[in-house]
Design a protein around this motif. Structure first.
Motif, PDB file in Angstrom:
ATOM      1  N   ASP A 134      21.153 -14.877 -14.352  1.00  0.00           N
ATOM      2  CA  ASP A 134      21.557 -13.880 -13.348  1.00  0.00           C
ATOM      3  C   ASP A 134      20.471 -13.639 -12.310  1.00  0.00           C
ATOM      4  O   ASP A 134      20.747 -13.360 -11.158  1.00  0.00           O
ATOM      5  CB  ASP A 134      21.903 -12.558 -14.050  1.00  0.00           C
ATOM      6  CG  ASP A 134      22.525 -11.571 -13.063  1.00  0.00           C
ATOM      7  OD1 ASP A 134      23.540 -11.951 -12.428  1.00  0.00           O
ATOM      8  OD2 ASP A 134      21.986 -10.456 -12.894  1.00  0.00           O
ATOM      9  N   LYS A 135      19.237 -13.750 -12.739  1.00  0.00           N
ATOM     10  CA  LYS A 135      18.132 -13.415 -11.839  1.00  0.00           C
ATOM     11  C   LYS A 135      17.543 -14.660 -11.187  1.00  0.00           C
ATOM     12  O   LYS A 135      17.625 -14.854  -9.972  1.00  0.00           O
ATOM     13  CB  LYS A 135      17.066 -12.676 -12.642  1.00  0.00           C
ATOM     14  CG  LYS A 135      15.819 -12.293 -11.868  1.00  0.00           C
ATOM     15  CD  LYS A 135      14.880 -11.523 -12.811  1.00  0.00           C
ATOM     16  CE  LYS A 135      13.568 -11.166 -12.163  1.00  0.00           C
ATOM     17  NZ  LYS A 135      12.696 -10.441 -13.110  1.00  0.00           N
ATOM     18  N   LYS A 136      17.005 -15.533 -11.993  1.00  0.00           N
ATOM     19  CA  LYS A 136      16.240 -16.656 -11.452  1.00  0.00           C
ATOM     20  C   LYS A 136      17.121 -17.792 -10.913  1.00  0.00           C
ATOM     21  O   LYS A 136      16.748 -18.440  -9.932  1.00  0.00           O
ATOM     22  CB  LYS A 136      15.271 -17.190 -12.514  1.00  0.00           C
ATOM     23  CG  LYS A 136      14.119 -16.236 -12.823  1.00  0.00           C
ATOM     24  CD  LYS A 136      13.138 -16.166 -11.653  1.00  0.00           C
ATOM     25  CE  LYS A 136      11.880 -15.382 -12.015  1.00  0.00           C
ATOM     26  NZ  LYS A 136      10.886 -15.399 -10.931  1.00  0.00           N
ATOM     27  N   ARG A 146      20.151 -17.510  -9.618  1.00  0.00           N
ATOM     28  CA  ARG A 146      20.645 -17.045  -8.316  1.00  0.00           C
ATOM     29  C   ARG A 146      19.527 -17.110  -7.271  1.00  0.00           C
ATOM     30  O   ARG A 146      19.733 -17.536  -6.148  1.00  0.00           O
ATOM     31  CB  ARG A 146      21.180 -15.609  -8.413  1.00  0.00           C
ATOM     32  CG  ARG A 146      22.501 -15.488  -9.182  1.00  0.00           C
ATOM     33  CD  ARG A 146      23.017 -14.046  -9.123  1.00  0.00           C
ATOM     34  NE  ARG A 146      24.027 -13.769 -10.139  1.00  0.00           N
ATOM     35  CZ  ARG A 146      25.337 -13.910  -9.934  1.00  0.00           C
ATOM     36  NH1 ARG A 146      25.789 -14.310  -8.764  1.00  0.00           N
ATOM     37  NH2 ARG A 146      26.200 -13.638 -10.893  1.00  0.00           N
ATOM     38  N   GLY A 147      18.338 -16.679  -7.688  1.00  0.00           N
ATOM     39  CA  GLY A 147      17.194 -16.718  -6.765  1.00  0.00           C
ATOM     40  C   GLY A 147      16.852 -18.141  -6.351  1.00  0.00           C
ATOM     41  O   GLY A 147      16.576 -18.427  -5.186  1.00  0.00           O
TER      42      GLY A 147
END
Lengths: 454, 410
Positions: A435-437, A439-440
């Motif tokens: 969800d974080k990396k 997407r980043g």
């Protein structure tokens, strides 16, 4: 040496003839082989594209409005099984650039694009003739006010300068005479703006155009212009520069000009010559163009298998795409002038790049059901990747970047491994890092200079 | 021979070979706004000069324009021969104060009637231009000479109105310098995932380190523009906070852009060149109403802009110059419009301007073969005057040849 037929080559071909390749596309064309792939792409009438019509129908668009017809076209670009047809239509839209902001009738604009789509790979003389009779074009370049005794040169000039021969290949006298030949080519406002030839407004006198004299009409002009040597070079050169790379050698254009003439002005044959040329597969051609905003946005949506809000909410859901294209500098049905959009680095400035980065960010971080969004977990399904290096390589390839520098790969890998305070941590693929990396990471890839190239 | 931008920039970038990280100068250097700012207003499409500055004593004017001629009684007279279009009332007030130079009948030899070529000629200050993308523009060359060393991407700013995104005009293309294009302040910032704000710095750092200069010029151009964008966005957002709106601008394209210009000037961001443009001047049909609106927008927007600058105490530092790629044909066409012409007026406005009319009246009795005006002032002489007396650079270095100084700057 021409590139061999591999994933990288297929991705290159599909970036040019369409709007980038999904993983499925790559498998499909790889299996088909080079020659059959080109035939398949060129003979697109044989491909069933009814699915896209269904999606459009379900989207309940208001085709009397600019946003409605723009969204309709975007849906075609994203979902079509005939990539070359839509890409050619977009090419002709930039070539015979007509804009809604003057025509002010969405229906006429849409009709023009349907005509361009129908003739996209057809005969250039026929295309030029239908363009000359196209109601949106007539209103756009004021030919409805071009009458005997009071000629208006607007259409005549752009026909020669931009649509066929190119600046510097005709005289100011030719412009005036061509304008006379098109007098009385107008629209009937009482009959839905249909094309009509108004005899009373037509100048039946003798005209001398490009060295030929006669009581010429617009049809004659189109015939004369399509047969000019200048046209046989200008049109193939523009196609080559749109599909391959800028400033080709004159020997390349000699060859394409021959094809144009020997095929009786067949656009399809010129395109076949381009897509089978050694130049197209040369190292020089790879990533030699700059993605237009539409290529950037539509390609991204396709490669990331973005979920679009179609169906009943279609128009609303795709509004964000329409808005970003406008800020990136390319609004469908609204080219900035009759010259169309300037290609290459003209797309790139600080404002348009920020808009690309910010659109990418909003797409990849949208976790709501509204608008368009991506599913990073689904993108990883079936991929046998675990380490940060594997993840970086996987997503670069998924997004069509085969030639990334080692520095780029290392920096992206470092990003995946970084803790919030910037120190090096350990990367594990799990619910939170996806969800974080992930997407980043996708946001960063979409913001690479590599990704702006086509 | 045309050079591809790739080859072209490759040479210049490797000659510079500045790693991006070295580009950053102390904020104190960046924050200094130059003493003199040039604002350009481009009227796109070919402004009808004859209906802007009307030679009302010339009978031919009325003869050529049975439906479009403006009756003498409606004109705002500025001399015993010239009257301004009635939409230019505010502009005339400034002219009367002595702050406006009107350069009449500006053009160049062997005029080209194509919008695109003529525009390109004005942008590159080169009537023989081959129009390849790589050929720098006159302001780009100026920036190469005077501004490249500041390494401040905001020293040259190209504005848009937030609706129609304007790509950087050829005028601003340089070899060493990339101008900033700003279409809307709101959109001008690098956004990252709002769910994980603590990860933002990691992203910014990765972004900058993956946007690097290589020996591929296109790649490098994009990378450099990208880093410029992200860095200048932060400074811009901080700078424009210094401005509070008090003056009302017209709610249209030019009004929007000139207010943005005022904000940038108020922000002291080191900006020296501001480029604005607005379109609609290609009035082939029914031009009366449209032309009125366009000129009115010019008059009101420019007036609001200078009042704003006066309020901000910056008016003395600003010179505004307008141009259009050509004028329109003296004889109207059959559609209550006018076709492409040649010479037309340019305006230069500011407290440092020696106001008045410059150059000859358009000669309607001596038209060229096509029926267009013959120019009397070369547009490059206007540029040369601005370059030498306002921007303080040797005009020959930019224009490649010497041109007369027209003396319209104090």
């Amino acid at each position: 040496m021409p590139a061999e037929w591999n994933e990288r080559t297929v991705a290159h071909l599909l970036r040019r003839v369409g709007f980038s390749a999904t993983q499925e596309d790559i498998k499909f064309y790889l299996g088909l082989g080079k020659e059959k792939s080109i035939d398949y792409l060129l003979n697109y009438e044989a491909i069933d594209d009814s699915e896209v019509e269904k999606i459009i129908e379900q989207s309940k668009l208001n085709l009397e409005k600019l946003i409605g017809i723009a969204v309709e076209w975007l849906i075609r670009m994203v979902y079509t099984k005939r990539p070359l047809q839509e890409k050619m239509t977009l090419f002709w839209h930039g070539h015979f650039a007509t804009a809604f902001y003057k025509v002010n009738e969405a229906r006429l604009m849409r009709n023009q694009i349907s005509m361009l789509r129908r003739l996209a790979l057809g005969n250039f003389e026929q295309l030029l003739l239908e363009v000359s009779k196209d109601p949106a074009m007539i209103l756009w370049l004021d030919n409805n006010t071009n009458t005997k005794g009071n000629p208006n040169e607007n259409y005549a000039r752009e026909l020669l300068e931009l649509f066929s021969m190119g600046v510097g290949t005709y005289t100011e006298e030719d412009v005036k005479e061509v304008a006379r030949a098109f007098t009385g080519w107008t629209v009937n406002r009482r009959n839905n703006y249909a094309f009509t030839f108004d005899e009373r407004k037509h100048d039946f006198g003798q005209k001398t155009i490009l060295g030929q004299t006669g009581p010429f009409n617009g049809d004659d002009v189109v015939r004369i212009v399509a047969a000019q040597e200048a046209t046989s070079r200008f049109i193939p050169k523009k196609l080559f520069e749109f599909f391959v790379y800028p400033s080709p050698k004159s020997s390349t254009i000699d060859r394409l000009s021959q094809t144009y003439k020997s095929s009786n002005y067949s656009i399809k044959e010129v395109m076949r010559a381009i897509l089978t040329s050694e130049e197209f597969y040369s190292q020089k051609a790879f990533y030699a163009l700059v993605k237009s905003p539409i290529e950037y946005v539509v390609g991204t949506l396709r490669m990331l298998k973005a979920k679009l809000a179609t169906g009943n909410a279609g128009e609303l859901g795709l509004r964000d795409i329409f808005t970003t294209l406008s800020a990136q500098g390319q609004i469908l049905y609204s080219p900035p002038s009759v010259k169309g959009w300037d290609p290459g680095l003209a797309w790139i400035n600080t404002a348009t790049l920020l808009e690309r980065y910010n659109y990418a960010n909003s797409l990849v971080t949208n976790r709501s059901q509204r608008g368009s969004s991506i599913d990073p977990k689904a993108l990883l399904a079936g991929a046998e990747v675990q380490t940060s290096k594997q993840v970086v390589d996987y997503f670069l390839k998924l997004l069509g970047i085969y030639d990334a520098d080692e520095t780029t790969r290392n920096q992206l890998k470092k990003y995946l491994e970084q803790n919030d305070d910037g120190t090096k941590g350990k990367f594990t693929l799990n619910h939170e890092t996806i969800d974080k990396k992930i997407r980043g990471l996708i946001h960063l890839i979409l913001s690479l200079p590599d990704y702006q190239l086509n | 021979m045309t050079v591809s931008r790739r080859d072209f920039l490759k040479a210049t970038i490797s000659a510079l070979s500045l790693p991006l990280a070295m580009k950053h100068l102390p904020e104190s250097v960046l924050g200094q706004t130059p003493d003199r700012i040039l604002v350009v207003v481009e009227m796109m499409g070919g402004n009808d000069g004859l209906n802007t500055c009307v030679p009302y004593t010339d009978k031919l004017y009325y003869e050529y324009r049975p439906s479009l001629a403006i009756p003498e009684a409606q004109l705002l007279k500025i001399s015993d021969r010239i009257g301004l279009h009635p939409a230019l009332a505010k502009f005339k007030e400034r002219f009367d104060k002595g702050n406006v130079a009107i350069l009449q009948d500006v053009g160049y030899p062997e005029p080209d009637l194509s919008h695109f070529r003529s525009r390109s000629i004005f942008h590159r200050a080169d009537p023989t231009t081959q129009e390849y993308f790589e050929q720098p523009g006159w302001l780009g060359k100026y920036a190469d000479i005077k501004l490249a060393a500041t390494n401040n991407p905001l020293s040259v700013v190209n504005l848009g109105d937030g609706k129609n995104s304007q790509s950087a005009p050829s005028s601003l293309l340089g070899e060493k310098f990339i101008p900033s294009t700003i279409n809307s302040f709101e959109l001008y910032q690098f956004q990252t995932d709002s769910k994980y704000p603590a990860d933002r710095n990691n992203k910014l750092s990765a972004f900058k380190k993956t946007n690097f200069v290589t020996n591929d010029a296109e790649f490098s151009f994009i990378a450099e523009t990208g880093v410029d964008a992200v860095e200048s966005a932060e400074r811009l957002q901080a700078g424009i906070k210094k401005y509070t709106p008090q003056i009302e601008y017209p709610n249209d394209s030019l009004g929007t852009q000139l207010q943005m210009a005022a904000k940038i000037i108020a922000g002291e961001l080191g900006t020296q060149i501001i480029y604005t443009s607005y379109g609609g001047f290609d009035t082939h049909a029914n031009q009366k109403q449209e032309h009125h609106q366009l000129l009115e927008s010019f008059s009101l927007s420019v007036d609001a802009f200078f009042r704003d600058l006066e309020r901000l105490g910056k008016a003395d530092r600003v010179l505004l110059m307008s141009f259009s790629e050509f004028g329109r044909r003296p004889r109207e066409n059959g559609s209550q419009g006018t076709d492409h012409g040649t010479a037309g007026p340019m305006f230069v406005i500011g407290n440092s301007v020696k106001g008045g009319l410059y150059g000859k009246l358009p000669n309607l009795a001596q038209l060229d073969r096509v029926g267009n005006l013959q120019y009397s002032i070369d547009f490059r002489a206007v540029y040369a005057t601005v370059l030498r007396d306002w921007l303080q650079v040797d005009p020959t270095a930019v224009l490649g040849a010497q041109f007369e100084n027209l003396g319209f700057i104090k």
